[in-house]
Design a protein around this motif. Structure first.
Motif, PDB file in Angstrom:
ATOM      1  N   ARG A  31      42.643  44.976  40.032  1.00  0.00           N
ATOM      2  CA  ARG A  31      43.333  43.699  40.218  1.00  0.00           C
ATOM      3  C   ARG A  31      43.410  42.883  38.932  1.00  0.00           C
ATOM      4  NH1 ARG A  31      46.661  42.179  43.348  1.00  0.00           N
ATOM      5  NH2 ARG A  31      45.767  40.252  44.170  1.00  0.00           N
ATOM      6  N   ALA A  32      42.659  43.318  37.908  1.00  0.00           N
ATOM      7  CA  ALA A  32      42.740  42.665  36.604  1.00  0.00           C
ATOM      8  C   ALA A  32      43.715  43.375  35.678  1.00  0.00           C
ATOM      9  CB  ALA A  32      41.351  42.615  35.962  1.00  0.00           C
ATOM     10  N   GLY A  33      44.315  44.477  36.171  1.00  0.00           N
ATOM     11  CA  GLY A  33      45.279  45.212  35.376  1.00  0.00           C
ATOM     12  C   GLY A  33      44.683  46.326  34.535  1.00  0.00           C
ATOM     13  N   ASN A  34      43.390  46.615  34.738  1.00  0.00           N
ATOM     14  CA  ASN A  34      42.750  47.692  33.991  1.00  0.00           C
ATOM     15  C   ASN A  34      43.039  49.042  34.652  1.00  0.00           C
ATOM     16  OD1 ASN A  34      41.264  45.791  32.278  1.00  0.00           O
ATOM     17  ND2 ASN A  34      40.058  45.377  34.115  1.00  0.00           N
ATOM     18  N   ALA A  35      43.245  50.072  33.858  1.00  0.00           N
ATOM     19  CA  ALA A  35      43.456  51.407  34.398  1.00  0.00           C
ATOM     20  C   ALA A  35      42.188  51.907  35.075  1.00  0.00           C
ATOM     21  CB  ALA A  35      43.866  52.364  33.287  1.00  0.00           C
ATOM     22  N   ILE A  36      42.331  52.487  36.258  1.00  0.00           N
ATOM     23  CA  ILE A  36      41.188  53.045  36.977  1.00  0.00           C
ATOM     24  C   ILE A  36      41.546  54.435  37.486  1.00  0.00           C
ATOM     25  CG2 ILE A  36      40.160  50.850  37.686  1.00  0.00           C
ATOM     26  CD1 ILE A  36      41.519  51.212  40.419  1.00  0.00           C
ATOM     27  N   ALA A  37      40.529  55.273  37.629  1.00  0.00           N
ATOM     28  CA  ALA A  37      40.689  56.597  38.231  1.00  0.00           C
ATOM     29  C   ALA A  37      39.744  56.661  39.416  1.00  0.00           C
ATOM     30  CB  ALA A  37      40.370  57.689  37.223  1.00  0.00           C
ATOM     31  N   LEU A  38      40.297  56.488  40.616  1.00  0.00           N
ATOM     32  CA  LEU A  38      39.467  56.450  41.812  1.00  0.00           C
ATOM     33  C   LEU A  38      38.893  57.830  42.111  1.00  0.00           C
ATOM     34  CD1 LEU A  38      41.793  54.269  44.053  1.00  0.00           C
ATOM     35  CD2 LEU A  38      39.601  53.567  43.063  1.00  0.00           C
ATOM     36  N   PRO A  39      37.647  57.881  42.592  1.00  0.00           N
ATOM     37  CA  PRO A  39      37.068  59.174  42.964  1.00  0.00           C
ATOM     38  C   PRO A  39      37.752  59.746  44.196  1.00  0.00           C
ATOM     39  CG  PRO A  39      35.618  57.382  43.622  1.00  0.00           C
ATOM     40  CD  PRO A  39      36.713  56.761  42.804  1.00  0.00           C
ATOM     41  N   ALA A  40      37.718  61.067  44.309  1.00  0.00           N
ATOM     42  CA  ALA A  40      38.347  61.721  45.457  1.00  0.00           C
ATOM     43  C   ALA A  40      37.670  61.318  46.757  1.00  0.00           C
ATOM     44  CB  ALA A  40      38.288  63.239  45.279  1.00  0.00           C
ATOM     45  N   ILE A 129      37.908  42.826  40.463  1.00  0.00           N
ATOM     46  CA  ILE A 129      38.743  42.025  41.367  1.00  0.00           C
ATOM     47  C   ILE A 129      38.485  40.558  41.046  1.00  0.00           C
ATOM     48  CG2 ILE A 129      39.388  41.536  43.751  1.00  0.00           C
ATOM     49  CD1 ILE A 129      38.213  44.200  44.563  1.00  0.00           C
ATOM     50  N   PRO A 130      39.244  39.967  40.113  1.00  0.00           N
ATOM     51  CA  PRO A 130      39.052  38.550  39.796  1.00  0.00           C
ATOM     52  C   PRO A 130      39.282  37.678  41.023  1.00  0.00           C
ATOM     53  CG  PRO A 130      40.447  39.637  38.165  1.00  0.00           C
ATOM     54  CD  PRO A 130      40.311  40.583  39.309  1.00  0.00           C
ATOM     55  N   THR A 131      38.644  36.519  41.041  1.00  0.00           N
ATOM     56  CA  THR A 131      38.798  35.598  42.166  1.00  0.00           C
ATOM     57  C   THR A 131      40.245  35.138  42.280  1.00  0.00           C
ATOM     58  OG1 THR A 131      36.533  34.810  41.912  1.00  0.00           O
ATOM     59  CG2 THR A 131      38.041  33.417  43.163  1.00  0.00           C
ATOM     60  N   SER A 132      40.827  35.320  43.452  1.00  0.00           N
ATOM     61  CA  SER A 132      42.222  34.941  43.675  1.00  0.00           C
ATOM     62  C   SER A 132      42.334  33.493  44.133  1.00  0.00           C
ATOM     63  CB  SER A 132      42.859  35.865  44.708  1.00  0.00           C
ATOM     64  OG  SER A 132      43.053  37.153  44.167  1.00  0.00           O
ATOM     65  N   ASN A 133      43.428  32.858  43.741  1.00  0.00           N
ATOM     66  CA  ASN A 133      43.611  31.436  44.041  1.00  0.00           C
ATOM     67  C   ASN A 133      44.716  31.145  45.043  1.00  0.00           C
ATOM     68  OD1 ASN A 133      41.544  30.396  42.357  1.00  0.00           O
ATOM     69  ND2 ASN A 133      42.848  30.693  40.559  1.00  0.00           N
ATOM     70  N   SER A 134      45.350  32.180  45.592  1.00  0.00           N
ATOM     71  CA  SER A 134      46.380  31.951  46.602  1.00  0.00           C
ATOM     72  C   SER A 134      46.084  32.799  47.827  1.00  0.00           C
ATOM     73  CB  SER A 134      47.765  32.297  46.062  1.00  0.00           C
ATOM     74  OG  SER A 134      47.919  33.706  45.916  1.00  0.00           O
TER      75      SER A 134
END
Length: 303
Positions: A31-40, A129-134
């Motif tokens: 959610r911060a725009g960083n690339a991630i590779a989720l585990p299977a 996951i940064p804190t969302s404001n909306s």
């Protein structure tokens, strides 16, 4: 003004629908725009944000938690025996020793840089996951978290239920013409803290058919006592949970006797967790706020 709640609700619904479509496939960015590779497969989780821990609980996955932040056990039962970490200074060596498949973090952990670089270097998936404001972004967080855990349908169900409640409350809020002004305190004297626009709590005040006493300001704000008194709100809401009787403290303030909310006794406590943790439980706070401000209009929601 009477159509603001309807328009806001429609905007939230559209944003959540678009977010759902975007999450049809496994995320490749957090959610911060960083690339991630989720585990299977995800069989072990470290959650370093209570809002995320609550989502994990609602997905029925608390048995996969192997570590949490120090605040999560306050909001989710049964976690006291798990290793606990300071969100602002997480012990990454101890986290690594737990061999988690995924680590959920929030913006508070990144205030002094990236503490998780070593974990990422070990191939552990760290999700920010940064804190969302909306409200819309809060719904996106729920969907995203569920997608990361392979439970997109269950996450969608949580958001659908959240959105249905928002629709119901907003429909009533749109009919209210005599709008009350609301001061919502998230910290009390001597340092009053509240919020203006650009926050999900401000959106929630609009949805119930009321007006934020500090709606002419932006984001989270410090409020001088004289300004709070001068705003003369019709209702005061407080989520302060660090003093024994936050409602009584407000009602007993010297110099506040002429404030409409104090004079009429219209001061109410709103659950701190529901109103401060950005996840699907914000609708619980929304209902509390609606019933407190307009008890007759929302009588069907009163317990």
């Amino acid at each position: 003004m009477k159509h603001i709640a309807k328009l806001l609700c429609a905007a939230v619904a559209l944003a959540l629908m678009l977010a759902s479509a975007a999450l049809a496939e496994a995320p490749t960015e957090d959610r911060a725009g960083n690339a991630i590779a989720l585990p299977a497969e995800v069989n072990s989780i470290v959650s370093l944000a209570p809002a995320t821990t609550q989502i994990i609980e609602s997905l029925g996955l608390t048995d996969k938690l192997v570590g949490v932040d120090t605040q999560s056990p306050l909001y989710v039962a049964g976690l006291d025996e798990l290793p606990q970490f300071d969100m602002m200074a997480p012990d990454v060596e101890q986290i690594a020793a737990l061999e988690p498949d995924i680590v959920f973090a929030s913006g508070i952990s990144y205030l002094d840089g990236d503490p998780f670089a070593a974990l990422e270097g070990m191939g552990i998936c760290v999700v920010d996951i940064p804190t969302s404001n909306s409200i819309a972004a809060v719904g996106e967080d729920v969907l995203f978290t569920a997608q990361c855990l392979g439970m997109a349908d269950e996450g969608q169900a949580l958001v659908d239920e959240m959105n249905a409640t928002i629709d119901e409350i907003a429909a009533i809020g749109a009919t209210i013409e005599d709008k009350k002004t609301v001061l919502f305190e998230i910290s009390a004297l001597p340092s009053i803290y509240s919020f203006g626009t650009g926050t999900f709590l401000d959106e929630m005040i609009a949805l119930i058919g009321a007006e934020n006493a500090f709606g002419d300001q932006e984001s989270w704000i410090a409020v001088a006592e004289e300004d709070a008194v001068a705003s003369n709100p019709d209702v005061i809401l407080t989520s302060v949970n660090y003093i024994d009787d936050p409602v009584g403290e407000i009602l007993g303030r010297a110099g506040w006797e002429s404030v409409t909310a104090v004079a009429n006794g219209d001061v109410y406590y709103i659950d701190n967790g529901a109103s401060s943790l950005p996840n699907h439980h914000i609708v619980d706070a929304l209902i509390e706020m609606a019933v407190a401000v307009y008890p007759d209009a929302y009588a069907e929601y009163a317990e």
